[in-house]
Scaffold this motif. Sequence first.
Motif, PDB file in Angstrom:
ATOM      1  N   PHE A 197      -3.483 -54.260  -8.088  1.00  0.00           N
ATOM      2  CA  PHE A 197      -2.113 -54.125  -8.590  1.00  0.00           C
ATOM      3  C   PHE A 197      -1.840 -52.711  -9.123  1.00  0.00           C
ATOM      4  O   PHE A 197      -1.297 -52.510 -10.214  1.00  0.00           O
ATOM      5  N   GLY A 198      -2.247 -51.725  -8.346  1.00  0.00           N
ATOM      6  CA  GLY A 198      -1.972 -50.339  -8.712  1.00  0.00           C
ATOM      7  C   GLY A 198      -2.999 -49.713  -9.640  1.00  0.00           C
ATOM      8  O   GLY A 198      -2.972 -48.496  -9.877  1.00  0.00           O
ATOM      9  N   TRP A 199      -3.908 -50.525 -10.144  1.00  0.00           N
ATOM     10  CA  TRP A 199      -4.956 -49.983 -11.034  1.00  0.00           C
ATOM     11  C   TRP A 199      -6.216 -49.788 -10.205  1.00  0.00           C
ATOM     12  O   TRP A 199      -6.575 -50.631  -9.387  1.00  0.00           O
ATOM     13  N   ALA A 200      -6.884 -48.656 -10.392  1.00  0.00           N
ATOM     14  CA  ALA A 200      -8.084 -48.341  -9.605  1.00  0.00           C
ATOM     15  C   ALA A 200      -9.143 -47.734 -10.509  1.00  0.00           C
ATOM     16  O   ALA A 200      -8.841 -47.070 -11.507  1.00  0.00           O
ATOM     17  N   ALA A 201     -10.401 -47.967 -10.147  1.00  0.00           N
ATOM     18  CA  ALA A 201     -11.530 -47.428 -10.931  1.00  0.00           C
ATOM     19  C   ALA A 201     -12.735 -47.305 -10.017  1.00  0.00           C
ATOM     20  O   ALA A 201     -12.943 -48.128  -9.114  1.00  0.00           O
ATOM     21  N   GLU A 202     -13.522 -46.242 -10.253  1.00  0.00           N
ATOM     22  CA  GLU A 202     -14.768 -46.041  -9.522  1.00  0.00           C
ATOM     23  C   GLU A 202     -15.866 -46.881 -10.163  1.00  0.00           C
ATOM     24  O   GLU A 202     -15.967 -46.962 -11.388  1.00  0.00           O
ATOM     25  N   VAL A 203     -16.694 -47.508  -9.338  1.00  0.00           N
ATOM     26  CA  VAL A 203     -17.808 -48.318  -9.819  1.00  0.00           C
ATOM     27  C   VAL A 203     -19.081 -47.737  -9.241  1.00  0.00           C
ATOM     28  O   VAL A 203     -19.244 -47.668  -8.016  1.00  0.00           O
ATOM     29  N   THR A 204     -19.975 -47.325 -10.113  1.00  0.00           N
ATOM     30  CA  THR A 204     -21.199 -46.666  -9.651  1.00  0.00           C
ATOM     31  C   THR A 204     -22.423 -47.358 -10.243  1.00  0.00           C
ATOM     32  O   THR A 204     -22.343 -48.051 -11.260  1.00  0.00           O
ATOM     33  N   GLY A 205     -23.535 -47.162  -9.580  1.00  0.00           N
ATOM     34  CA  GLY A 205     -24.811 -47.643 -10.089  1.00  0.00           C
ATOM     35  C   GLY A 205     -24.865 -49.145 -10.202  1.00  0.00           C
ATOM     36  O   GLY A 205     -24.315 -49.892  -9.388  1.00  0.00           O
ATOM     37  N   VAL A 206     -25.537 -49.580 -11.262  1.00  0.00           N
ATOM     38  CA  VAL A 206     -25.740 -51.006 -11.474  1.00  0.00           C
ATOM     39  C   VAL A 206     -24.445 -51.731 -11.794  1.00  0.00           C
ATOM     40  O   VAL A 206     -24.334 -52.935 -11.647  1.00  0.00           O
ATOM     41  N   TRP A 207     -23.408 -51.007 -12.197  1.00  0.00           N
ATOM     42  CA  TRP A 207     -22.133 -51.626 -12.519  1.00  0.00           C
ATOM     43  C   TRP A 207     -21.501 -52.305 -11.297  1.00  0.00           C
ATOM     44  O   TRP A 207     -20.749 -53.268 -11.436  1.00  0.00           O
ATOM     45  N   ALA A 208     -21.808 -51.768 -10.115  1.00  0.00           N
ATOM     46  CA  ALA A 208     -21.274 -52.405  -8.903  1.00  0.00           C
ATOM     47  C   ALA A 208     -21.797 -53.840  -8.789  1.00  0.00           C
ATOM     48  O   ALA A 208     -21.050 -54.764  -8.431  1.00  0.00           O
ATOM     49  N   TRP A 209     -23.082 -54.059  -9.091  1.00  0.00           N
ATOM     50  CA  TRP A 209     -23.656 -55.392  -9.021  1.00  0.00           C
ATOM     51  C   TRP A 209     -23.120 -56.280 -10.149  1.00  0.00           C
ATOM     52  O   TRP A 209     -22.873 -57.475  -9.943  1.00  0.00           O
ATOM     53  N   ILE A 210     -22.931 -55.703 -11.330  1.00  0.00           N
ATOM     54  CA  ILE A 210     -22.408 -56.485 -12.457  1.00  0.00           C
ATOM     55  C   ILE A 210     -20.979 -56.942 -12.178  1.00  0.00           C
ATOM     56  O   ILE A 210     -20.620 -58.116 -12.376  1.00  0.00           O
ATOM     57  N   VAL A 211     -20.150 -56.002 -11.672  1.00  0.00           N
ATOM     58  CA  VAL A 211     -18.755 -56.351 -11.373  1.00  0.00           C
ATOM     59  C   VAL A 211     -18.702 -57.370 -10.240  1.00  0.00           C
ATOM     60  O   VAL A 211     -17.886 -58.301 -10.252  1.00  0.00           O
ATOM     61  N   ALA A 212     -19.584 -57.209  -9.243  1.00  0.00           N
ATOM     62  CA  ALA A 212     -19.610 -58.166  -8.132  1.00  0.00           C
ATOM     63  C   ALA A 212     -19.968 -59.570  -8.629  1.00  0.00           C
ATOM     64  O   ALA A 212     -19.335 -60.564  -8.238  1.00  0.00           O
ATOM     65  N   ALA A 213     -20.991 -59.667  -9.488  1.00  0.00           N
ATOM     66  CA  ALA A 213     -21.378 -60.963 -10.038  1.00  0.00           C
ATOM     67  C   ALA A 213     -20.248 -61.561 -10.876  1.00  0.00           C
ATOM     68  O   ALA A 213     -19.968 -62.769 -10.827  1.00  0.00           O
ATOM     69  N   LEU A 214     -19.556 -60.690 -11.645  1.00  0.00           N
ATOM     70  CA  LEU A 214     -18.448 -61.168 -12.472  1.00  0.00           C
ATOM     71  C   LEU A 214     -17.306 -61.692 -11.598  1.00  0.00           C
ATOM     72  O   LEU A 214     -16.699 -62.731 -11.897  1.00  0.00           O
ATOM     73  N   CYS A 215     -17.016 -61.006 -10.510  1.00  0.00           N
ATOM     74  CA  CYS A 215     -15.949 -61.460  -9.602  1.00  0.00           C
ATOM     75  C   CYS A 215     -16.289 -62.814  -8.986  1.00  0.00           C
ATOM     76  O   CYS A 215     -15.428 -63.693  -8.881  1.00  0.00           O
TER      77      CYS A 215
END
Length: 412
Positions: free
Chosen positions: A140-158
């Motif tokens: 919805f117009g908001w964007a953010a870069e996801v790097t390192g282990v955060w990509a896996w954390i955000v994926a699990a959260l989704c």
Amino acid sequence: MIKGLRPLLRGSTYTGVLFAVVGALAGLPVAMVALGLTLGLDGRPEAAWAALPVWVVLLGVAGLPRVVRRVLAAGARRLLGVAVPDPVKGAATERWRTPAFVVVHVLLGWTVLIGGSTLLVMGLTLPGRWAAGEARVSLFGWAAEVTGVWAWIVAALCLALAAALFAGVSGALRWTAPRLLGPSPAERLAMAAERERLLAERNRLAHELHDSIGHTLTAATIQAAVAGEVLAADPDAARAAMRSIEESTRAALEDLDYVLGALRDEQSGTAPTRTLTDLPELVDRLRHAGAVVVPRTSGDLARVQGTLSRAAYRIVQEGLTNALRHGAGGPIELRVAAGPEQLELSVVNGVGGGPGGGAGAAGSEAGGFPTSGHGLPGLAERVRLLHGEFEAGPDGEGQWRLVVRLPMRWSA
């Protein structure tokens, strides 16, 4: 991650999500019609948001036909696993309830399709994009870069949020369906009335079976004993007793076939309709059993018809059966008087053991006939349903008297 996916793997949640998706797909043509109507009135792209209330109204209108409720109730039973009965024919219902469920169903379906699919795509693609160096989240117009282990954390959260969304939508549908698709107060009253009618019919059949089978077994037992005693000395009397057993048991089998067929919801033929005009045949069977019956009738018994005549026959049959079971062997006085306002039935017989040994005493075993104790209570209940009067008890020294008075207004 595994814990978050556990609700999704349950069959109820899976089928609930499927039910929601079906609703979303069913609402798609309505959305296209609403969008076409809105853009036809205002060609600007910004006017597409005005199609939302039009869409909701059209969904409500689509839920008005009764067949929609039947289809939704069947789907809720199959996919949601909730007890939603079909609408009761002829019962009034609030017409807004089904349209409201249609709107809720479609909106929750689109929530699953849009929100759930977005979260699933993000959860499944983020680790791969991070490995390729392109991990980026935009919504919805908001964007953010996801790097390192955060990509896996955000994926699990989704993925966990997607599973929670699916479970929540499924639970919301399971909670909503019985309340909006289930029976209305008017339908509940109609269902209760139908249950009461069925219970009353079964109770009537139980009375019919008790009266018919109880009388037949009592008479047949006595007749068999008489036939055995006179077989050598008086073969003709023995044959007459056996013929009486055959006739009475054949009539009882007809009653039994009808009652069992009715209990099984089968077509068992026409119900036996024995009335007061059949009393001579009943008295003859008892005389073949060795009983001395003294009948006295007054008034025009043919004028007593319908429910009253059938009930009166069964009352007399039960009274004579009790006298045959528990009587002292003396004469049984039967009186049937049909007056202009009431029908009076009475059975008087002698009893053994003085005034306390009633002819219909509950649970007694006089004369070698064990009883269930349902005879007199059943008679009293039958008379009460006909708004009549019931009396049973000792009548002087060594006598038992049964008297029933029934209003003639039930003769229909």
